[in-house]
Scaffold this motif. Structure first.
Motif, short mmCIF file in Angstrom:
data_model
loop_
_atom_site.label_atom_id
_atom_site.label_comp_id
_atom_site.label_asym_id
_atom_site.label_seq_id
_atom_site.Cartn_x
_atom_site.Cartn_y
_atom_site.Cartn_z
N GLU A 193 -13.61 2.47 -3.67
CA GLU A 193 -14.25 0.88 -3.88
C GLU A 193 -14.03 -0.15 -3.11
O GLU A 193 -14.51 -1.07 -2.52
N ASN A 194 -12.47 0.27 -2.62
CA ASN A 194 -11.73 -1.16 -1.96
C ASN A 194 -11.09 -0.75 -0.73
O ASN A 194 -10.33 -1.68 -0.26
N GLY A 195 -11.08 0.40 -0.17
CA GLY A 195 -10.46 0.76 0.98
C GLY A 195 -10.75 0.01 2.01
O GLY A 195 -12.04 -0.09 2.47
N VAL A 196 -9.90 -0.29 3.14
CA VAL A 196 -10.33 -1.26 4.37
C VAL A 196 -9.70 -0.95 5.35
O VAL A 196 -8.30 -0.56 5.27
N ASP A 197 -10.26 -0.42 6.42
CA ASP A 197 -9.88 -0.23 7.73
C ASP A 197 -9.44 -1.33 8.45
O ASP A 197 -10.01 -1.73 9.48
N ALA A 198 -8.26 -1.89 8.29
CA ALA A 198 -7.83 -3.10 8.90
C ALA A 198 -7.47 -3.11 10.05
O ALA A 198 -7.44 -4.27 10.87
N ASP A 199 -6.82 -2.00 10.69
CA ASP A 199 -6.22 -1.74 11.89
C ASP A 199 -7.22 -1.13 12.86
O ASP A 199 -7.05 -1.09 13.96
N GLY A 200 -8.60 -1.13 12.32
CA GLY A 200 -9.57 -0.69 13.47
C GLY A 200 -9.56 0.58 14.04
O GLY A 200 -10.31 0.81 15.10
N ASN A 201 -8.80 1.68 13.48
CA ASN A 201 -8.84 2.87 13.95
C ASN A 201 -10.01 3.88 13.68
O ASN A 201 -9.64 5.18 13.68
N GLY A 202 -10.63 3.39 12.77
CA GLY A 202 -11.60 4.45 12.25
C GLY A 202 -11.46 5.08 10.73
O GLY A 202 -12.29 5.76 10.43
N THR A 203 -10.26 4.79 10.15
CA THR A 203 -9.87 5.76 9.23
C THR A 203 -9.17 4.42 8.32
O THR A 203 -8.46 3.58 8.71
N VAL A 204 -9.36 4.65 6.77
CA VAL A 204 -8.39 4.02 5.95
C VAL A 204 -7.18 4.74 5.54
O VAL A 204 -7.06 5.81 4.76
N ASP A 205 -5.75 4.44 6.06
CA ASP A 205 -4.73 5.07 5.80
C ASP A 205 -3.75 4.26 5.11
O ASP A 205 -3.16 3.34 5.64
N LEU A 206 -3.67 4.28 3.79
CA LEU A 206 -2.98 3.78 2.88
C LEU A 206 -1.34 4.14 3.00
O LEU A 206 -0.54 3.32 2.44
N LYS A 207 -1.11 5.18 3.56
CA LYS A 207 0.30 5.95 3.47
C LYS A 207 1.22 5.32 4.64
O LYS A 207 2.32 5.07 4.48
N THR A 208 0.66 5.04 5.84
CA THR A 208 1.21 4.81 7.12
C THR A 208 0.91 3.40 7.75
O THR A 208 1.43 3.22 8.77
#
Length: 390
Positions: A193-208
């Motif tokens: 519901e809330n994942g955001v690709d803030a660094d703009g690399n095409g994926t939502v990576d919450l671990k790194t």
């Protein structure tokens, strides 16, 4: 992780969540029933089998669920354990390092940087310790367990959705014992519901990716009801005597009304003219805070009053608030005394929930009611005097 349309995701999850495989009993039978429920609602059979086939019950998850003794600590001790000088220093350094990310979060979601820094610190020590529990095994274990299956079954199917997208590996994805993933520990459905690709690399990576994790956390808090530009907590001084029963998270007064009762902000000025509650985590002689509406949003992230108050205070500390005044409250009851008190309160008809030695909302309410009945200061802090009187 690219997000599929939310409406489609929630339709799938709602349908799957309506299936009710039996809790307890054979884990193999439960796993098969969960797999069948997913297939019946449109998940490809090969996908469902690949997701469920290797899952197993995790005894370490059950042990962690049953043992949360840290929440029996009083606020002052709990806060001192979690808030170190090093955590304050690293928090402020991270605020500078990711200043552009926090500025974007405050602009887009209205969540102050101190709040996200506090969760980042407490959940994973700024990403250093994200948990090594297999996420899918933990979720399946808790969904099979009869204590809170309704809470975790939707998360299993959300994890299945992430797997179908290629965003979760049931064999290698790890996190906290309750299934949370990443730097700010978000459950699978929250990620969808809330994942955001803030660094703009095409994926939502919450671990790194701290930028992805912090932005996703900010969006989730907004989704949970965070009100932009408003404070959440302010330390205050209280007079020597007043109607202590008003110190209740469910009782709100305006700052002018609190001021008329002798409550004064420690820094000399009220943070906002908003409905506010007086919070006395260790009674009238301990620390004192005014909680504004945003404070309640913290409970959507974690249900522990002590954790929530500590996180909310730490957020203010990271934004410049001083160390709180611990006061001189009576010593807390021991675990055995607290369980004895809860049993006595339950015997008098109060709903204290599980007799677990934890001073939760139900126990605080019951303590306040019995203090009023016995003519004691009704500040909801259990003492040996109250225990003996009961």
């Amino acid at each position: 992780m690219r997000l599929i349309p939310l409406a489609a995701t929630l339709t799938l999850l709602a349908g799957v969540a309506s299936a009710q495989p039996q809790c307890g009993g054979s884990f193999a039978d439960f796993r098969a029933a969960m797999q069948d429920a997913a297939i019946a609602r449109g998940v490809a059979p090969d996908t469902a089998r690949a997701f469920f086939d290797g899952t197993r019950q995790d005894d370490a998850t059950l042990a962690a669920d049953r043992k949360q003794g840290v929440f029996t600590l009083p606020f002052t001790e709990f806060a001192r354990r979690l808030i170190s000088a090093d955590r304050v220093t690293r928090g402020r350094a991270n605020a500078e390092r990711y200043a552009d990310t926090f500025a974007a979060i405050e602009r887009d979601y209205g969540v102050s940087r101190g709040v996200l820094l506090a969760f980042w610190a407490f959940e994973t020590d700024y990403g250093a310790f994200q948990g090594d529990f297999n996420t899918v095994n933990s979720l399946m274990t808790l969904a099979h367990d009869c204590r809170r299956p309704e809470l975790f079954r939707p998360q299993v199917f959300a994890a299945l959705e992430l797997f179908a997208r290629g965003a979760l590996d049931p064999d290698t994805t790890t996190g906290a014992w309750a299934g949370e993933i990443g730097m700010v520990q978000m459950l699978p459905q929250d990620i969808i519901e809330n994942g955001v690709d803030a660094d703009g690399n095409g994926t939502v990576d919450l671990k790194t990716s701290p930028r992805d994790a912090l932005s996703s956390g900010g969006k989730m808090l907004q989704h949970l009801g965070w009100r932009a530009g408003e404070p959440w907590l302010e330390e205050v001084d209280v007079p020597g005597s007043m109607d202590w029963s008003l110190a209740n998270i469910d009782t709100t007064l305006s700052p002018s009304e609190w001021a008329a009762l002798g409550v004064t902000p420690r820094d000399g000025g009220w943070d906002a003219d908003l409905p506010a509650s007086l919070v006395l985590p260790q009674g009238r002689n301990g620390p004192a805070f005014i909680a504004y509406p945003n404070f309640n949003v913290f409970f959507e992230w974690n249900q522990s009053f002590t954790y929530v108050l500590t996180a909310a205070y730490f957020a203010t500390r990271l934004e410049g608030a001083p160390v709180f005044d611990a006061g001189n409250p009576p010593p807390p009851l021991s675990g055995a005394q607290m369980r004895d008190l809860q049993q006595k309160l339950a015997a008098r008809g109060h709903d204290v929930g599980e007799v677990d030695g934890i001073l939760g909302a139900g126990t605080r309410s019951a303590v306040r009611a019995e203090q009023q009945r016995l003519g004691l200061p009704a500040d909801a802090w259990p003492t040996t005097e109250l225990l003996n009187a009961l």
